[in-house]
Write an enzyme that holds these catalytic residues in place. Sequence first.
Site, PDB file in Angstrom:
ATOM      1  N   GLY A 124      34.465  49.498 -13.323  1.00  0.00           N
ATOM      2  CA  GLY A 124      33.731  49.632 -14.578  1.00  0.00           C
ATOM      3  C   GLY A 124      33.595  48.331 -15.339  1.00  0.00           C
ATOM      4  O   GLY A 124      34.375  48.047 -16.260  1.00  0.00           O
ATOM      5  N   THR A 126      29.980  46.811 -15.943  1.00  0.00           N
ATOM      6  CA  THR A 126      28.692  46.783 -16.649  1.00  0.00           C
ATOM      7  C   THR A 126      28.631  47.804 -17.788  1.00  0.00           C
ATOM      8  O   THR A 126      29.090  48.934 -17.646  1.00  0.00           O
ATOM      9  CB  THR A 126      27.546  47.053 -15.651  1.00  0.00           C
ATOM     10  OG1 THR A 126      27.655  46.119 -14.582  1.00  0.00           O
ATOM     11  CG2 THR A 126      26.189  46.918 -16.307  1.00  0.00           C
ATOM     12  N   GLU A 127      28.052  47.369 -18.889  1.00  0.00           N
ATOM     13  CA  GLU A 127      27.817  48.251 -20.041  1.00  0.00           C
ATOM     14  C   GLU A 127      26.348  48.155 -20.442  1.00  0.00           C
ATOM     15  O   GLU A 127      25.657  47.202 -20.031  1.00  0.00           O
ATOM     16  CB  GLU A 127      28.688  47.807 -21.226  1.00  0.00           C
ATOM     17  CG  GLU A 127      30.172  47.917 -20.939  1.00  0.00           C
ATOM     18  CD  GLU A 127      31.037  47.634 -22.170  1.00  0.00           C
ATOM     19  OE1 GLU A 127      30.471  47.324 -23.250  1.00  0.00           O
ATOM     20  OE2 GLU A 127      32.259  47.731 -22.032  1.00  0.00           O
ATOM     21  N   ALA A 130      26.051  44.803 -21.845  1.00  0.00           N
ATOM     22  CA  ALA A 130      26.805  43.738 -21.153  1.00  0.00           C
ATOM     23  C   ALA A 130      26.534  43.864 -19.662  1.00  0.00           C
ATOM     24  O   ALA A 130      27.273  44.526 -18.929  1.00  0.00           O
ATOM     25  CB  ALA A 130      28.303  43.852 -21.448  1.00  0.00           C
ATOM     26  N   SER A 132      24.420  41.024 -17.106  1.00  0.00           N
ATOM     27  CA  SER A 132      24.714  39.662 -16.626  1.00  0.00           C
ATOM     28  C   SER A 132      25.742  38.993 -17.535  1.00  0.00           C
ATOM     29  O   SER A 132      26.620  38.258 -17.078  1.00  0.00           O
ATOM     30  CB  SER A 132      23.436  38.814 -16.608  1.00  0.00           C
ATOM     31  OG  SER A 132      22.468  39.411 -15.771  1.00  0.00           O
ATOM     32  N   HIS A 341       4.317  47.637  10.391  1.00  0.00           N
ATOM     33  CA  HIS A 341       4.146  49.076  10.595  1.00  0.00           C
ATOM     34  C   HIS A 341       2.793  49.572  10.050  1.00  0.00           C
ATOM     35  O   HIS A 341       2.451  50.752  10.228  1.00  0.00           O
ATOM     36  CB  HIS A 341       5.264  49.869   9.897  1.00  0.00           C
ATOM     37  CG  HIS A 341       6.558  49.913  10.664  1.00  0.00           C
ATOM     38  ND1 HIS A 341       7.437  48.865  10.728  1.00  0.00           N
ATOM     39  CD2 HIS A 341       7.122  50.904  11.399  1.00  0.00           C
ATOM     40  CE1 HIS A 341       8.488  49.194  11.453  1.00  0.00           C
ATOM     41  NE2 HIS A 341       8.323  50.429  11.891  1.00  0.00           N
ATOM     42  N   GLU A 366      25.922  43.288  -8.621  1.00  0.00           N
ATOM     43  CA  GLU A 366      27.017  42.310  -8.486  1.00  0.00           C
ATOM     44  C   GLU A 366      26.557  40.886  -8.807  1.00  0.00           C
ATOM     45  O   GLU A 366      26.926  39.922  -8.148  1.00  0.00           O
ATOM     46  CB  GLU A 366      27.662  42.384  -7.097  1.00  0.00           C
ATOM     47  CG  GLU A 366      28.309  43.740  -6.885  1.00  0.00           C
ATOM     48  CD  GLU A 366      29.318  43.776  -5.769  1.00  0.00           C
ATOM     49  OE1 GLU A 366      29.974  42.750  -5.534  1.00  0.00           O
ATOM     50  OE2 GLU A 366      29.442  44.828  -5.144  1.00  0.00           O
ATOM     51  N   GLU A 370      19.311  35.438 -10.146  1.00  0.00           N
ATOM     52  CA  GLU A 370      19.314  34.341 -11.134  1.00  0.00           C
ATOM     53  C   GLU A 370      20.763  33.937 -11.441  1.00  0.00           C
ATOM     54  O   GLU A 370      21.080  32.747 -11.533  1.00  0.00           O
ATOM     55  CB  GLU A 370      18.597  34.784 -12.433  1.00  0.00           C
ATOM     56  CG  GLU A 370      17.091  34.977 -12.294  1.00  0.00           C
ATOM     57  CD  GLU A 370      16.702  36.263 -11.565  1.00  0.00           C
ATOM     58  OE1 GLU A 370      17.551  37.175 -11.441  1.00  0.00           O
ATOM     59  OE2 GLU A 370      15.546  36.347 -11.110  1.00  0.00           O
TER      60      GLU A 370
END
Length: 383
Positions: A124, A126-127, A130, A132, A341, A366, A370
């Site tokens: 846990g 990433t928020e 919050a 990057s 294809h 992850e 950038e």
Amino acid sequence: MDFSLTMEQEILRTSVRQFAEKEIKPVARDLDEKEEFSYETMGKMGELGLFGMFVSEKYNGQGMDYVSYAIATEEIARVDGSHAATVAAGNSLGIGPVYYFGSEEQKQNYLPKLCSGETLWGFGLTEPNAGSDAANTQTTAVLEGDEWVINGSKIFITNASTDITAGVTALCRTGTRDDGRPELSCILIDSGTPGLETREMHGKLMWRASNTSELYFDDCRVPRENLLGPRGHGFYQMMQTLDGGRLSIGAMGLGGAQGCFDLALKYSREREQFGQPISNFQVNAFKLADMSLEIECARLLLYKACWLRDNDKPFSKEAAMAKLHCSEVMYRCANHSVQLHGGYGLMKEYDVERFYRDQKLLEIGEGTSEVQRIVIAKLIGAL
Ligand SMILES: Cc1cc2nc3c(=O)[nH]c(=O)nc-3n(C[C@H](O)[C@H](O)[C@H](O)COP(=O)(O)OP(=O)(O)OC[C@H]3O[C@@H](n4cnc5c(N)ncnc54)[C@H](O)[C@@H]3O)c2cc1C
């Protein structure tokens, strides 16, 4: 220089490839369509030993090196991104922090079942505000007596709301440093703790058969001992975990690129237009040659990064390079493969359509591409 794999690594590749072809390939398209996490294939992956790959046998792990872990992840990703995500996040993000930073008691408590694949664990970080800028964590943990009281939320957390999820490691603000910046610490939170609510996220473009969740903490109380490692080391622990995690995302890009290439080569040899296989047209043969070249380079870079890690050498730069490069190689291979294809590549009954969608996450999760370029630029002294 010796580029050969060990006999154990060759055997591992063969057995995981056979498993992926037999157990995952036949169900992958249907699970993707239904957005369904499969407990059946999860159980089989656990039996095969795909969890706790780099964990010591003392905690029920497989005691393998990172090259082996990359090979196994690559072989699952060659067939399906969602299952590879479950394995990569299960090992690197779920098991990694507990194994590398946990107390002996925490390891004994959680690792055996995580390594058998009986349970999963979330990471846990990433928020909503919050991503990057992960250090901008808003979730708070206040010590009241012998308990941490946690409030806040997390988003996009892999493996965090399945029926077998045992808990999550959450990065929380636990105070303020002397320099005025927030003190960040990791706390282990068991599933079912009052005040923790998990909500599975639906409607994803990619990894549709992988579990992704929002987490809400509302006066969620956990024992003081659930702190992971020393207080204030949380951000460092999360970043260290991501260094290893990037190798597994790299392996997903490499395996996915190989899957796209394999599908493209087979189709181009079989599909005839103007009275001959489309692979006979030089423009298409060159696409296949370019894909093959890029995959070979990506494999060398990824395995080198894993080798550095296995040999206790600095690997942060190479891990970021491998993650960035392998995900972009898969991007180009997926694009070429769909192109080869023709219209059929845009239809769901052709697996390449799923690979084309699944690829995109690799450039975002992850640490975005950038962010990887920022990491590399800093490590080469350019920023
Ligand atoms: C399916 C899925 C699974 C995930 N699993 C997990 C998980 O298990 N645990 C977890 O903690 N997180 C997880 N994530 C979250 C993932 O790591 C984040 O989505 C990612 O880090 C990007 O954060 P963001 O989405 O907030 O984008 P933002 O940070 O808002 O970025 C938006 C854009 O701005 C760019 N940008 C931002 N800052 C800069 C800068 N300084 N310079 C240049 N460009 C910049 C980014 O590169 C991007 O292109 C998952 C995400 C998804 C979609």
